[in-house]
Motif scaffolding. Structure first.
Motif, short mmCIF file in Angstrom:
data_model
loop_
_atom_site.label_atom_id
_atom_site.label_comp_id
_atom_site.label_asym_id
_atom_site.label_seq_id
_atom_site.Cartn_x
_atom_site.Cartn_y
_atom_site.Cartn_z
N ALA A 1 -9.71 -3.65 6.70
CA ALA A 1 -9.38 -2.91 7.92
C ALA A 1 -10.59 -2.22 8.54
N ASP A 2 -11.74 -2.27 7.84
CA ASP A 2 -12.98 -1.63 8.30
C ASP A 2 -12.82 -0.12 8.43
N VAL A 3 -12.18 0.46 7.42
CA VAL A 3 -12.06 1.92 7.33
C VAL A 3 -12.40 2.30 5.89
N SER A 4 -12.48 3.59 5.62
CA SER A 4 -12.76 4.05 4.27
C SER A 4 -11.48 4.15 3.46
N PRO A 5 -11.56 4.06 2.13
CA PRO A 5 -10.37 4.26 1.30
C PRO A 5 -9.70 5.61 1.54
N SER A 6 -10.50 6.63 1.85
CA SER A 6 -9.92 7.95 2.12
C SER A 6 -9.09 7.93 3.40
N THR A 7 -9.50 7.10 4.37
CA THR A 7 -8.72 6.98 5.60
C THR A 7 -7.38 6.31 5.31
N VAL A 8 -7.41 5.27 4.49
CA VAL A 8 -6.15 4.63 4.09
C VAL A 8 -5.24 5.64 3.42
N ALA A 9 -5.81 6.44 2.51
CA ALA A 9 -5.01 7.43 1.78
C ALA A 9 -4.47 8.51 2.72
N ARG A 10 -5.21 8.82 3.76
CA ARG A 10 -4.76 9.85 4.71
C ARG A 10 -3.53 9.37 5.48
N TYR A 11 -3.51 8.10 5.82
CA TYR A 11 -2.39 7.56 6.56
C TYR A 11 -1.24 7.13 5.64
N PHE A 12 -1.60 6.66 4.43
CA PHE A 12 -0.61 6.15 3.48
C PHE A 12 -0.96 6.67 2.09
N PRO A 13 -0.32 7.73 1.61
CA PRO A 13 -0.66 8.33 0.31
C PRO A 13 -0.59 7.36 -0.86
N ALA A 14 0.28 6.36 -0.79
CA ALA A 14 0.39 5.36 -1.85
C ALA A 14 0.41 3.98 -1.22
N LYS A 15 -0.02 2.98 -1.97
CA LYS A 15 -0.04 1.61 -1.43
C LYS A 15 1.35 1.18 -0.99
N GLU A 16 2.36 1.60 -1.74
CA GLU A 16 3.73 1.24 -1.40
C GLU A 16 4.14 1.76 -0.04
N ASP A 17 3.54 2.87 0.37
CA ASP A 17 3.89 3.46 1.66
C ASP A 17 3.50 2.56 2.82
N ILE A 18 2.50 1.71 2.63
CA ILE A 18 2.11 0.78 3.69
C ILE A 18 3.25 -0.18 3.97
N VAL A 19 3.96 -0.55 2.92
CA VAL A 19 5.11 -1.44 3.07
C VAL A 19 6.31 -0.69 3.65
N LEU A 20 6.52 0.53 3.17
CA LEU A 20 7.73 1.26 3.50
C LEU A 20 7.67 1.96 4.84
N THR A 21 6.47 2.34 5.29
CA THR A 21 6.33 3.13 6.50
C THR A 21 6.23 2.23 7.70
N ASP A 22 7.08 2.50 8.69
CA ASP A 22 7.04 1.73 9.91
C ASP A 22 5.82 2.12 10.73
N ALA A 23 5.23 1.15 11.40
CA ALA A 23 4.00 1.40 12.16
C ALA A 23 4.20 2.38 13.30
N TYR A 24 5.43 2.52 13.77
CA TYR A 24 5.67 3.36 14.94
C TYR A 24 6.20 4.75 14.60
N GLU A 25 6.27 5.09 13.31
CA GLU A 25 6.82 6.38 12.93
C GLU A 25 6.12 7.57 13.58
N PRO A 26 4.77 7.59 13.73
CA PRO A 26 4.13 8.76 14.33
C PRO A 26 4.63 9.06 15.74
#
Length: 213
Positions: free
Chosen positions: A56-81
């Motif tokens: 995604a061309d971002v840092s791992p900390s950026t991923v963690a900021r948006y998605f605290p766990a890898k599973e959250d990437i699957v569970l969280t809808d892209a439009y929730e914000p």
């Protein structure tokens, strides 16, 4: 309790998200798209946060900021914000199911019979069925979307987000919409997803506003 917000002006109710919200959404989408591409290529277990960040061309900390766990990437809808903001824009006297119909259409730009992320949605459904860690995270998190919806509904009805009726309504809503998605997937994605979502909302009554003392 927080008093119900005044009805927004007509232009505020339809104003598109601002630049900051669009940038956040773009980053979240990039992370999700990278994760889903890697999962298709090498499987869920082999897909690490570090690999997702690199793709995604971002840092791992950026991923963690948006998605605290890898599973959250699957569970969280892209439009929730955007959901909470969009719900708050609607007139406070509008029935909640009608507000949610407008929000779902506006947030996802969902045209009848179409879905902009059909393959990603199918993958999410499959991972929920096949990966124990994803199912466990869903139970552990208590549904981030449900909590977000509690805040949004509380704000527009003048209730507290911890109000049992608000919590039950929000989680019932999420369950109904998830079941609509499941029905859509079981039917080979041939049905109109928007129509199924409308049917899910049809079974919900309105959430009354708080009584003024």
């Amino acid at each position: 309790m927080t008093p119900a917000s005044p009805a927004p002006a007509p232009e505020a109710a339809t104003r598109p998200p601002g630049l900051r919200e669009r940038k956040k959404l773009k980053t979240r989408l990039a992370i999700r798209q990278a994760a889903f591409a890697l999962i298709r290529e090498q499987g869920y277990d082999a897909t690490t946060v570090e690999r997702i960040a690199e793709r995604a061309d971002v840092s791992p900390s950026t991923v963690a900021r948006y998605f605290p766990a890898k599973e959250d990437i699957v569970l969280t809808d892209a439009y929730e914000p955007l959901l909470e903001e969009l719900v708050r824009r609607r007139p406070p006297d509008e029935p909640v199911p009608e507000t949610l119909r407008w929000v779902l259409r506006h947030a996802t730009a969902l045209a009848p019979g179409e879905h902009p992320h059909r393959e990603d949605l199918l993958l999410r459904v499959r991972l929920l069925a096949e990966v124990p860690a994803v199912r466990a995270r869903l139970l552990e998190s208590g549904s981030g979307t449900g909590r977000l919806m509690c805040r949004a509904l509380a704000g527009r009805t003048g209730r507290d987000e911890s109000d049992p009726e608000v919590r039950l309504y929000a989680m019932g809503l999420m369950g109904a919409l998830l079941e609509a998605v499941a029905l859509w997937a079981e039917g080979g994605c041939r049905d109109d997803l928007a129509r199924l979502a409308d049917r899910a909302l049809d079974v919900l009554r309105d959430l009354p506003a708080a009584r003024r003392s």
